[in-house]
Enzyme design. Sequence first.
Site, PDB file in Angstrom:
ATOM      1  CB  SER A  18      -0.941  -0.030   1.215  1.00  0.00           C
ATOM      2  OG  SER A  18      -1.876   1.017   1.156  1.00  0.00           O
ATOM      3  CB  THR A  19       1.462   3.950   2.493  1.00  0.00           C
ATOM      4  OG1 THR A  19       0.072   3.978   2.796  1.00  0.00           O
ATOM      5  CG2 THR A  19       2.032   5.352   2.487  1.00  0.00           C
ATOM      6  CG  HIS A  45      -4.237  -0.929  -0.587  1.00  0.00           C
ATOM      7  ND1 HIS A  45      -3.888  -0.969   0.746  1.00  0.00           N
ATOM      8  CD2 HIS A  45      -4.821  -2.130  -0.842  1.00  0.00           C
ATOM      9  CE1 HIS A  45      -4.250  -2.129   1.268  1.00  0.00           C
ATOM     10  NE2 HIS A  45      -4.814  -2.851   0.327  1.00  0.00           N
ATOM     11  CG  MET A 138      -1.856   3.202   7.534  1.00  0.00           C
ATOM     12  SD  MET A 138      -2.435   4.883   7.152  1.00  0.00           S
ATOM     13  CE  MET A 138      -0.912   5.623   6.558  1.00  0.00           C
ATOM     14  CG  ASP A 141      -5.729  -5.749   2.510  1.00  0.00           C
ATOM     15  OD1 ASP A 141      -6.395  -6.764   2.777  1.00  0.00           O
ATOM     16  OD2 ASP A 141      -5.668  -5.254   1.372  1.00  0.00           O
TER      17      ASP A 141
END
Length: 198
Positions: A18-19, A45, A138, A141
Site C-alpha cells: 500500500s503506502t 492499494h 498502512m 490488509d
Amino acid sequence: MTPRKNPDKKKIICIGTSTGGPRALQVVLSQLPKELDATIVIVQHMPPKFTKSLADRLNTICDIEVKEAEDGESLKEGTAYIAPGGRHMTIVQTGGRAKVKILDSPTVNGHRPSVDVLFNSIHNLSNFDKIAVIMTGMGADGAAGLVELKKESSVYAIAESKETCIVYGMPNAAIATNQVDSIAKLDDIAETILKYIR
C-alpha cells in the site's frame, strides 16, 4: 521451518502493498529475471486509472513483463499482473489453468482491491507452490489472507522488514500472525523469492 516445495508444481508469487508500494514494487520487480519460472500477482492499494500507468512504467524498467490485470486472462510465467485500481482481483482455476477474475464486490478492510481477497483466492489453487509477500503499507490488509494461505504446506511467506518500510503496518500485522517464514529488507526481497523458487 521452510515449507516444502515441489519441483513439479507451478509457482505463483502474490504481493500485497500500500503506502510506499510503487517504489517498493520497482525495487523488487526490477531485480527479477526475464526467464522467471513463476507468475506474479499484485495488489497495490490505488484508485482507478493509476494502476495502469504504474504497470506501464514498471514494464519499461523491468526485465519481466508488468501489466494491469484483465478479467479472464490466463496467467503466464515471467509476467506480473497488477490488480486494477478500485476493483478486486482473484485467481481462479479452470481446466488446470489459472485465470484472472476481476470483481466489483464490496470493499474488504476498507480496500478494493484487497490483499486478503487475492490471498483467499490463491488458497484455492491446486498444483501451485505459493510465495506470499507483504510489503510497506498502512493497516493490516493481507494478514487474515496469509493465515488462510498457510493452512497448507506449500506456502512461503515473506514480510518486508521495519527498517525499509515507509509504513510498517501491513508487514507488522503479517508478522504478528506468526505465519511469516522470512523477514527481509526491501533490497533483499527479490533474492529471497528467487532462493525459494529455484
